[in-house]
Design a protein around this motif. Structure first.
Motif, PDB file in Angstrom:
ATOM      1  N   LEU A   1       0.830  -1.205   0.000  1.00 34.56           N
ATOM      2  CA  LEU A   1       0.000   0.000   0.000  1.00 34.56           C
ATOM      3  C   LEU A   1       0.867   1.259   0.000  1.00 34.56           C
ATOM      4  O   LEU A   1       0.556   2.239  -0.690  1.00 34.56           O
ATOM      5  N   ASP A   2       1.961   1.221   0.757  1.00 35.05           N
ATOM      6  CA  ASP A   2       2.867   2.375   0.792  1.00 35.05           C
ATOM      7  C   ASP A   2       3.496   2.609  -0.579  1.00 35.05           C
ATOM      8  O   ASP A   2       3.588   3.748  -1.054  1.00 35.05           O
ATOM      9  N   MET A   3       3.919   1.529  -1.224  1.00 35.60           N
ATOM     10  CA  MET A   3       4.531   1.654  -2.539  1.00 35.60           C
ATOM     11  C   MET A   3       3.523   2.151  -3.570  1.00 35.60           C
ATOM     12  O   MET A   3       3.851   2.959  -4.439  1.00 35.60           O
ATOM     13  N   THR A   4       2.285   1.687  -3.458  1.00 32.12           N
ATOM     14  CA  THR A   4       1.227   2.166  -4.359  1.00 32.12           C
ATOM     15  C   THR A   4       0.979   3.650  -4.162  1.00 32.12           C
ATOM     16  O   THR A   4       0.838   4.409  -5.127  1.00 32.12           O
ATOM     17  N   LYS A   5       0.956   4.084  -2.903  1.00 32.23           N
ATOM     18  CA  LYS A   5       0.732   5.499  -2.594  1.00 32.23           C
ATOM     19  C   LYS A   5       1.842   6.361  -3.179  1.00 32.23           C
ATOM     20  O   LYS A   5       1.569   7.380  -3.839  1.00 32.23           O
ATOM     21  N   PHE A   6       3.097   5.962  -2.976  1.00 35.68           N
ATOM     22  CA  PHE A   6       4.213   6.723  -3.517  1.00 35.68           C
ATOM     23  C   PHE A   6       4.174   6.749  -5.045  1.00 35.68           C
ATOM     24  O   PHE A   6       4.479   7.770  -5.668  1.00 35.68           O
ATOM     25  N   SER A   7       3.812   5.626  -5.636  1.00 37.99           N
ATOM     26  CA  SER A   7       3.753   5.543  -7.096  1.00 37.99           C
ATOM     27  C   SER A   7       2.687   6.467  -7.656  1.00 37.99           C
ATOM     28  O   SER A   7       2.900   7.142  -8.674  1.00 37.99           O
ATOM     29  N   LEU A   8       1.538   6.513  -7.020  1.00 36.85           N
ATOM     30  CA  LEU A   8       0.450   7.373  -7.486  1.00 36.85           C
ATOM     31  C   LEU A   8       0.824   8.850  -7.338  1.00 36.85           C
ATOM     32  O   LEU A   8       0.463   9.681  -8.188  1.00 36.85           O
ATOM     33  N   ILE A   9       1.545   9.185  -6.277  1.00 40.12           N
ATOM     34  CA  ILE A   9       2.013  10.560  -6.103  1.00 40.12           C
ATOM     35  C   ILE A   9       3.000  10.910  -7.218  1.00 40.12           C
ATOM     36  O   ILE A   9       2.951  12.002  -7.800  1.00 40.12           O
ATOM     37  N   PHE A  10       3.878   9.973  -7.537  1.00 41.59           N
ATOM     38  CA  PHE A  10       4.837  10.190  -8.624  1.00 41.59           C
ATOM     39  C   PHE A  10       4.102  10.400  -9.947  1.00 41.59           C
ATOM     40  O   PHE A  10       4.470  11.281 -10.742  1.00 41.59           O
ATOM     41  N   MET A  11       3.056   9.629 -10.184  1.00 33.35           N
ATOM     42  CA  MET A  11       2.279   9.785 -11.413  1.00 33.35           C
ATOM     43  C   MET A  11       1.556  11.134 -11.437  1.00 33.35           C
ATOM     44  O   MET A  11       1.490  11.792 -12.482  1.00 33.35           O
TER      45      MET A  11
END
Length: 203
Positions: free
Chosen positions: A142-152
């Motif tokens: 979930l943390d990695m998904t959150k960071f990835s979405l912020i990057f996007m």
């Protein structure tokens, strides 16, 4: 939210690269709506790499020389094809200034392919994002998904700004045919340079 992650992501996203180049070129040649479509496509092109990193497929790409080389050369070939298209253009662009639904769909597809055929992105996600996730995090996925979405989201916002600024300058450039011809050659040369750089890239 890690300040280091935000600053590093900002630098990575804002640094001129293939996606920025394509978005700016689209804004200059087709207008602001098309530039937003290009920025959206570049952002969507990140999604497969994000999913690959989260599911562990990026590790397979990093370990497999054949897979890395295949994607690398496909990406380089696509950039060279885009350079050839840029050189073919003379005067007004082929599409309407604020292209319709079909034209925007083609722009998005091209932008997605640009990032999809970049073998560095899944490795980037695999090596970059985990640094900002605590070793004992209860929900690392979930943390990695959150960071990835912020990057996007940062990619979409910054690329859109690049594209809209290019579109604002469009009227001044289209009124000067010699400047437009020079830009076509410049973009073609930039795509060739990025294609060669990608072809020579090492993991």
């Amino acid at each position: 939210m890690s300040v280091e992650f935000l600053l590093t992501s900002l630098i990575v996203v804002a640094a001129p690269g293939t996606g920025v180049l394509y978005t700016v070129a689209t804004g200059l040649s087709r207008g602001w709506r098309a530039s937003v479509a290009a920025a959206s496509g570049c952002t969507l092109g990140i999604l497969p790499h994000m999913l690959a990193a989260i599911t562990g497929l990026a590790a397979l790409l990093q370990a497999s020389t054949a897979a890395f080389e295949t994607i690398k050369y496909l990406g380089a070939a696509y950039l060279l094809w885009m350079a050839w298209r840029a050189l073919k253009r003379k005067g007004e662009p082929e599409l309407e200034p604020n292209g319709g639904e079909c034209s925007n769909a083609r722009i998005i597809l091209s932008a997605v392919l640009i990032n999809l055929l970049n073998p560095k992105l899944p490795i980037f996600f695999l090596a970059f994002l985990p640094q900002f996730i605590a070793a004992k995090a209860p929900h690392p996925v979930l943390d990695m998904t959150k960071f990835s979405l912020i990057f996007m989201a940062m990619t979409l916002g910054i690329f859109t700004c690049y594209g809209i600024f290019a579109a604002i300058m469009r009227r001044h450039i289209l009124s000067r045919p010699h400047v437009l011809a020079w830009l076509h050659r410049t973009f073609a040369a930039a795509f060739v340079a990025l294609g060669i750089k990608l072809a020579l890239a090492q993991r």
